[in-house]
Design an enzyme around this catalytic site. Structure first.
Site, PDB file in Angstrom:
ATOM      1  N   GLN A 238       0.832  -1.148   0.140  1.00  0.00           N
ATOM      2  CA  GLN A 238       0.008   0.040   0.213  1.00  0.00           C
ATOM      3  C   GLN A 238       0.804   1.169  -0.032  1.00  0.00           C
ATOM      4  O   GLN A 238       0.324   2.348  -0.181  1.00  0.00           O
ATOM      5  CB  GLN A 238      -0.937  -0.020   1.179  1.00  0.00           C
ATOM      6  CG  GLN A 238      -1.992  -1.154   1.497  1.00  0.00           C
ATOM      7  CD  GLN A 238      -3.161  -0.852   0.208  1.00  0.00           C
ATOM      8  OE1 GLN A 238      -3.228   0.305  -0.206  1.00  0.00           O
ATOM      9  NE2 GLN A 238      -3.888  -1.991  -0.051  1.00  0.00           N
TER      10      GLN A 238
ATOM     11  N   SER B 213       3.529  -5.065  -4.854  1.00  0.00           N
ATOM     12  CA  SER B 213       2.508  -5.512  -5.525  1.00  0.00           C
ATOM     13  C   SER B 213       2.235  -4.635  -6.711  1.00  0.00           C
ATOM     14  O   SER B 213       2.167  -3.430  -6.571  1.00  0.00           O
ATOM     15  CB  SER B 213       1.228  -5.886  -4.939  1.00  0.00           C
ATOM     16  OG  SER B 213       0.064  -6.437  -5.687  1.00  0.00           O
TER      17      SER B 213
ATOM     18  N   CYS C 266      -9.070  -8.478   2.292  1.00  0.00           N
ATOM     19  CA  CYS C 266      -8.596  -9.786   2.822  1.00  0.00           C
ATOM     20  C   CYS C 266      -9.483 -10.383   3.899  1.00  0.00           C
ATOM     21  O   CYS C 266      -9.618 -11.395   4.202  1.00  0.00           O
ATOM     22  CB  CYS C 266      -7.251  -9.622   3.406  1.00  0.00           C
ATOM     23  SG  CYS C 266      -7.012  -8.442   4.930  1.00  0.00           S
TER      24      CYS C 266
END
Length: 389
Positions: free
Chosen positions: A184, A204, A328
């Protein structure tokens, strides 16, 4: 025809930037760069390999690393698993100690619990009232048997930023390794791995306008000999992650990171302005609370609790994409473990939404989102908690 819902869930995933899509397409099809990067004996493989290494340089440059320190994975979840399991398995599971926090992503928490089942001692630090893990808390939890500390750079629900350089100094003083989940944080916080005391860092692509299914793990010099591969079969990526490299996804991740680096200041200024516009217009909503630190946070992610009046999240979701918890947790429909650790009860957690802004958010989107939110709240007397953010 129904209007397309507003998108305020950039922390869950981002749309792939059109410029990144074009890079991907250059690696697909017979007339494109489709070769196997491991096949260096012919031109097709060599061309693919050049694309892979160029992308490695692009990612490394944005985070202040050396290209050879970037290991390709399928995403931050795999990177987190490789970091935690890889380090602890390399030194032998019995007797080791890992420190993490109660508000980490499930990719870290579930991996830590698996390590516990294998005999590793794990300490789960509680956040302070601002949703931060302090260097002091880390120092106090460390012992002579502490092998690894694993903490987020930016919390995925709150948007709070941990002081990773200070935490890293505390960890290094005790001779342990530091892993940071930066899924993030990349592209939102300036990362300088050339100077930060960090040994492992997860990234990511799909959080940064790249495709899903591709990520990377930074492996610094102190950690290189202390990580055991989790996927075997060919010894790719310096022996740390075997498997045929997905040239199109890797090239796209490199492009996404380079674009993020180029647009850093302009994009940050835009998001700050949009956040302020959003909060100012929501200032009269009854009992609205902004969760997490007012100072140490990214502007992109807002966790908002509606403590008073009516609030109908289901009605809001019909016209607007947001998260009632992190991606999640959403499958289990359980209260957010992050909010519970912050001190909210189950009812308050159920009246909390995460709004996350991004590259394609407009002022019109913000204004419409405010209108939609206000239709779900009552007209009780207003007060505003955290309006100075």
């Amino acid at each position: 025809m129904n209007a397309r819902p507003l998108y305020f869930d950039y922390a869950a995933t981002t749309p792939v930037d059109e410029r990144v899509i074009q890079v991907m397409l250059q690696c697909l099809g017979f007339d494109a760069n489709f070769g196997n990067p491991a096949s260096s004996s012919h031109a097709f493989g060599q061309q693919a390999r050049r694309s892979v290494e160029h992308a490695r340089q692009q990612v490394a440059q944005m985070v202040g690393a050396q290209p050879e320190q970037i290991v390709w994975t399928s995403g931050a979840t795999e990177s987190n698993n490789l970091a935690l399991k890889g380090v602890m398995q390399a030194r032998g599971l019995a007797g080791g100690h890992v420190i993490t926090s109660q508000i980490e992503h499930k990719a870290v928490l579930d991996t830590a619990r698996q390590l516990e089942d294998s005999g590793v001692a794990v300490t789960y630090l509680a956040p302070d009232a601002d949703g931060l893990i302090t260097p002091q808390a880390v120092s106090e939890a460390m012992g002579d048997d502490t092998v690894l500390v694993s903490l987020m750079l930016v919390n995925n629900e709150l948007g709070t930023i941990n002081d990773i350089p200070a935490i890293g100094r505390a960890v290094r003083e005790r001779g342990a390794l530091l892993h940071v989940d930066a899924a993030q944080g990349a592209g939102k916080v300036a990362i300088d791995l050339a100077h930060w005391p960090v040994d492992l860092m997860s990234f990511s692509a799909h959080k940064l306008y790249g495709p899903k299914g591709i990520g990377a793990l930074y492996v610094g010099s102190r950690a290189r000999q202390h990580v055991q591969a989790q996927i075997h079969g060919g010894g790719h990526e310096g022996g740390l992650r075997s498997g045929t490299l997905a040239t199109h996804q890797i090239a796209a991740m490199g492009a996404a990171f380079e674009l993020a680096g180029q647009a850093w200041e302009e994009e940050a200024a835009k998001i700050v302005s949009l956040r302020q516009r959003l909060l100012e217009q929501l200032a009269d909503v009854p009992g609205l609370r902004l969760n997490g630190s007012a100072a140490s946070r990214i502007p992109h992610t807002l966790s908002l609790t509606f403590d008073e009046g009516e609030f109908d999240a289901a009605a809001l979701s019909a016209s607007m994409a947001f998260s009632s918890t992190s991606a999640c947790n959403s499958a289990s429909n359980a209260p957010s473990h992050v909010l519970l650790a912050l001190g909210l009860d189950a009812r308050q957690a159920g009246r909390t939404i995460r709004l996350s802004l991004g590259r394609f958010t407009t002022e019109q989107d913000v204004d419409r989102a405010v209108q939609l939110i206000k239709t779900t709240t009552s007209s009780a007397p207003a007060f505003w908690v955290g309006a100075n953010t």
